[in-house]
Write a protein that holds these residues in place. Structure first.
Motif, short mmCIF file in Angstrom:
data_model
loop_
_atom_site.label_atom_id
_atom_site.label_comp_id
_atom_site.label_asym_id
_atom_site.label_seq_id
_atom_site.Cartn_x
_atom_site.Cartn_y
_atom_site.Cartn_z
N CYS A 192 -39.02 -55.02 31.76
CA CYS A 192 -39.97 -53.98 31.18
C CYS A 192 -39.43 -52.72 30.97
O CYS A 192 -38.93 -52.25 31.87
N ALA A 193 -39.83 -52.00 29.86
CA ALA A 193 -39.26 -50.58 29.59
C ALA A 193 -40.27 -49.65 29.37
O ALA A 193 -41.16 -49.86 28.39
N ASP A 194 -40.52 -48.72 30.30
CA ASP A 194 -41.59 -47.72 30.08
C ASP A 194 -41.45 -46.50 30.67
O ASP A 194 -40.65 -46.42 32.00
N PRO A 195 -41.68 -45.48 30.36
CA PRO A 195 -41.42 -43.91 31.19
C PRO A 195 -42.12 -44.08 32.37
O PRO A 195 -41.92 -43.31 33.31
N ARG A 196 -43.53 -44.93 32.33
CA ARG A 196 -44.11 -44.84 33.65
C ARG A 196 -43.81 -46.15 34.43
O ARG A 196 -43.65 -47.20 33.83
N LYS A 197 -44.13 -45.95 35.49
CA LYS A 197 -44.10 -47.35 36.37
C LYS A 197 -45.51 -47.97 36.31
O LYS A 197 -46.17 -47.74 37.24
N THR A 198 -45.71 -48.77 35.34
CA THR A 198 -47.00 -49.35 35.08
C THR A 198 -47.27 -50.52 36.02
O THR A 198 -46.19 -51.35 36.36
N ASN A 207 -37.04 -53.55 35.89
CA ASN A 207 -37.87 -52.36 35.64
C ASN A 207 -37.13 -51.24 35.10
O ASN A 207 -36.61 -50.47 35.79
N LEU A 208 -37.33 -51.00 33.56
CA LEU A 208 -36.44 -49.90 33.26
C LEU A 208 -37.31 -48.49 33.01
O LEU A 208 -37.87 -48.46 31.95
N GLN A 209 -37.39 -47.59 33.92
CA GLN A 209 -38.10 -46.54 33.60
C GLN A 209 -37.15 -45.43 32.70
O GLN A 209 -36.40 -44.73 33.29
N LEU A 210 -37.37 -45.38 31.39
CA LEU A 210 -36.73 -44.56 30.54
C LEU A 210 -37.24 -43.64 30.50
O LEU A 210 -38.49 -43.26 30.23
N PHE A 211 -36.31 -42.39 29.86
CA PHE A 211 -36.89 -40.95 29.58
C PHE A 211 -37.74 -41.32 28.22
O PHE A 211 -37.42 -42.07 27.21
N ALA A 264 -28.87 -40.65 27.85
CA ALA A 264 -30.01 -40.51 26.88
C ALA A 264 -31.23 -41.04 27.57
O ALA A 264 -32.44 -40.69 27.25
N THR A 265 -31.13 -42.28 28.33
CA THR A 265 -32.29 -42.87 28.66
C THR A 265 -32.63 -42.73 30.22
O THR A 265 -33.82 -43.03 30.54
N GLY A 266 -31.54 -42.18 30.95
CA GLY A 266 -31.74 -42.27 32.49
C GLY A 266 -31.45 -43.66 33.17
O GLY A 266 -31.92 -43.71 34.39
N ILE A 267 -31.32 -44.58 32.53
CA ILE A 267 -30.91 -45.94 32.93
C ILE A 267 -29.38 -46.34 33.08
O ILE A 267 -28.65 -45.84 32.26
N ASN A 268 -28.90 -46.60 34.22
CA ASN A 268 -27.55 -46.78 34.53
C ASN A 268 -26.77 -47.97 33.82
O ASN A 268 -27.76 -48.75 33.44
N ALA A 269 -25.68 -47.56 33.71
CA ALA A 269 -25.23 -48.56 32.57
C ALA A 269 -25.06 -49.89 33.22
O ALA A 269 -24.97 -50.94 32.28
N GLU A 270 -24.90 -50.31 34.46
CA GLU A 270 -24.97 -51.54 34.98
C GLU A 270 -26.15 -52.26 34.45
O GLU A 270 -26.22 -53.58 34.26
N THR A 271 -27.21 -51.49 34.44
CA THR A 271 -28.71 -52.20 34.09
C THR A 271 -28.87 -52.50 32.81
O THR A 271 -29.46 -53.57 32.28
N ILE A 272 -28.26 -51.66 31.95
CA ILE A 272 -28.37 -51.97 30.44
C ILE A 272 -27.42 -53.13 30.07
O ILE A 272 -27.95 -53.94 29.28
N ILE A 273 -26.33 -53.33 30.97
CA ILE A 273 -25.45 -54.37 30.55
C ILE A 273 -26.20 -55.83 31.13
O ILE A 273 -26.32 -56.70 30.38
#
Length: 674
Positions: A192-198, A207-211, A264-273
């Motif tokens: 799940c990707a969302d600026p809010r922790k929904t 859970n990806l809390q992106l900018f 750009a997203t605020g998500i660490n590289a390991e999580t993106i991979i």
């Protein structure tokens, strides 16, 4: 007391849940879930369970009215229709705007589309929900051919990877959220990707809390990881797509390197991979999104990036895989299917296509032809003309919509409507737009009509009338047919039933071919397009493009411009809650909950705000009050509140109710009320 149960479809979100209305002494008294529905399997959310509560409210519109000397006065239907017809005849096609509704049936919308293009000769036709959903329509047409969910709701439960963006599914579409949980229970990886922790993200495995506004950067970064590791589906790309080489060259740009995307997203590289690996290794990955992905005005790019990701990994046209754009209102998909758009007839046949224009002109049989073969104005463009007082739009016919309230700016919308010379409102309640109406025509609600509607998974289902309309209220299509008769076009509007209208729709709409009105009475309905192989998944063998291949269309990421100022240092985000829907006109009649405003703990501490304090949000034009809810579920320097708490008779006006679904976030300041 004798009680009968009448099966119909819920009037709220696009899930399309079946429910039974309990009818006693000719009146709807309650609701229960219908157990045989393939959509909701005997379950209903809080909104569905209260769906009957607004049906017989005393403030329903029950008789026609005309404004005389500034006051709305009750008149006969004949007087109201004759007056409306004579006034509409005084305007040229380009001077008239039409707003129809995703809340009414396919048949009602089809008749409005035919009335606009055949009687009024205008292509200035749209629905207000397209403010929210425009970016979810055209990009899918460009990439695949149809602007629709490629799979089915039940398919989601069969996925072994699910990726949700821009949608708080568990709150907005609880019965679709149920399918996500079912897939998870079978071992699916859930992202799940969302600026809010929904609430939707609370059970995600990743859970990806992106900018805010960085969705395209995230998606492109994931795709670069896939390409660098040779995780793409080369066979699918070669056989079923085009444009891959140009797409590949751009996706491999240093802009989408792990370091840049992480920043750009605020998500660490390991999580993106990890996300890239889960998506690419899945046998079937389902991507779910809603209008939250268009919040920063780059909706087309987000949808193109989503489409590219599914093409890159071969996750289209098979069970459990696909793209699911979740439709907000109950019949948004149907309204679009029926041509309530400025550039399409039914079934996405373009108005500027000479063959399509000639076909509808011939089949409809208007002696003085139909609207010209060119695109009209959409709802945003119509409102812009009105706001700028250009004089281009002078009359507006509004069916089942409330554009004064649901537009991008309440104050500006009121100013825009004040520039109109003539306004017709056809609705079930007297709303904010009706304040500007010269004519009000009372219509029936979902419990008082037959017909069909089309849910978010392309499933066409039958509505069934449970009670008569209140007072003198009429069916929406019937009102339009009577008005067309007053304007000299009775022959083209001579139907006697919803079934006859649906037969005409099927005859003119290839994607509905094979359906019959009686055949849709089964609990399952039918999904378009009907085929022997089944319609659960689109594009199993080919795409609906000219050459049958899907298109890679690269989406560039642009950093959003900071919109806050020292005076207004926060960004306001609006969204839906589980108890209400849209502007809340129907649901707030049923369910009473108090407004709340979410604020990050750090911001609250700096402002001296504690949990439960009454606070106010201020824009340059208005003040919104609510109870403070302190939570780390949102990012710092943002505040969130539900979009349903609107009181047009007080100062508590939400200036931008479309922010949840397509406009930029509003800069505001917040303070405690002493």
């Amino acid at each position: 007391m004798d009680v009968r149960l009448v099966r119909t479809i819920c009037p709220y979100c696009g899930t399309g849940c079946s429910l039974s209305l309990a009818v006693a002494k000719g009146k709807v008294e309650g609701v229960q879930a219908y157990p045989r529905s393939p959509v909701n399997a005997g379950k209903l959310c809080a909104r569905g369970l209260s769906a009957a509560e607004f049906v017989n409210l005393p403030d329903r519109l029950t008789h026609p009215m005309i404004r005389k000397n500034g006051i709305l006065e009750r008149v006969s239907w004949d007087e109201a229709l004759l007056y409306t017809a004579n006034r509409l005849k005084t305007y040229s096609p380009s001077e008239i705007g039409i707003l129809s509704s995703p809340r009414v049936s396919n048949e009602d919308n089809y008749v409005m589309m035919k009335f606009a293009r055949g009687v009024l000769k205008t292509n200035n036709i749209d629905h207000c929900e397209s403010l929210f959903h425009t970016s979810t329509v055209q990009p899918l047409i460009d990439s695949f051919g149809y602007p629709a969910m490629t799979n089915s709701i039940s398919d989601i439960a069969e996925a072994d990877c699910i990726f949700v963006l821009g949608s708080n599914v568990f709150r907005q579409f609880p019965l679709i959220g149920r399918a996500i949980i079912m897939a998870q229970q079978k071992g699916a990886g859930y992202i799940c990707a969302d600026p809010r922790k929904t609430f939707t993200g609370s059970t995600a495995d990743l859970n990806l809390q992106l900018f805010n506004g960085s969705d395209v950067a995230l998606l492109n970064g994931i795709m670069q990881v896939i390409c660098k590791n040779s995780w793409e589906d080369t066979d699918f790309i070669a056989a079923r797509t085009e444009g891959y080489e140009a797409f590949y060259d751009r996706i491999m740009s240093p802009l989408y390197s792990l370091d840049n995307v992480s920043n750009a997203t605020g998500i660490n590289a390991e999580t993106i991979i990890q996300a890239a690996e889960w998506i690419s290794s899945a046998k079937a990955c389902s991507i779910i999104y809603s209008t939250g992905v268009t919040k920063f005005g780059n909706g087309d790019d987000v949808i193109h990036a989503i489409a590219n990701l599914q093409l890159l990994t071969g996750n289209i046209g098979k069970k459990g895989a696909g793209i699911s754009p979740l439709r907000g209102q109950n019949n948004i998909q149907g309204a679009c299917d029926m041509g309530i758009l400025p550039d399409f007839f039914t079934g996405y046949q373009r108005v500027d296509d000479p063959a399509a224009h000639a076909f509808f002109s011939r089949e409809w049989g208007f002696s003085n032809s139909i609207s010209e073969p060119r695109r009209g104005l959409d709802s945003t463009e119509m409102m812009e003309r009105l706001q700028n007082d250009t004089g281009e739009i002078k009359a507006m016919y509004v069916l089942g919509e409330n554009p004064v309230l649901s537009g991008s700016d309440f104050a500006t919308s009121r100013e825009a409507f004040s520039h109109l010379e003539f306004v017709v409102v056809q609705d079930i309640f007297q709303n904010e737009t009706a304040e500007f109406a010269n004519v009000i025509l009372p219509a029936v609600c979902f419990a008082e009509r037959d017909g069909t509607q089309t849910n978010t998974e392309r499933r066409v289902q039958r509505l069934q009338k449970a009670q008569d309309g209140l007072g003198e209220a009429k069916q929406d299509w019937e009102i339009l047919a009577l008005l067309a008769e007053k304007m000299g076009y009775s022959e083209q509007f001579s139907w006697k039933s919803y079934g006859e209208i649906f037969a005409e729709i099927v005859r003119l709409t290839p994607i509905y071919s094979g359906m019959t009105y009686d055949g849709l009475k089964s609990p399952e309905g039918m999904q378009w397009p009907v085929s022997e192989a089944g319609s659960e998944q689109l594009y199993r063998e080919k795409f609906a493009t000219a050459n049958g291949k899907a298109r890679f269309i690269h989406a560039d990421w642009m950093p959003i411009c900071e919109t806050t100022t020292p005076e207004f240092p926060f960004l306001l985000s609006l969204g839906r809650c589980i108890f209400h829907w849209d502007t809340g006109k129907m649901t707030r009649s049923s369910t009473q909950t108090a407004n709340w405003i979410e604020i990050h703990p750090k911001d609250a501490a700096e402002l001296g705000i504690t949990e439960g304090d009454t606070v106010e949000i201020m824009t340059k034009d208005t003040v919104i009050c609510g109870t403070a809810w302190i939570t780390d579920e949102i990012l710092e320097k943002t505040v969130f509140m539900p979009s349903h708490y609107v009181d047009a008779d007080s100062s508590d006006l939400i200036q931008n109710t479309s922010l949840d679904a397509g406009a930029r976030m509003q800069p505001v300041r917040i303070q405690k009320i002493i």
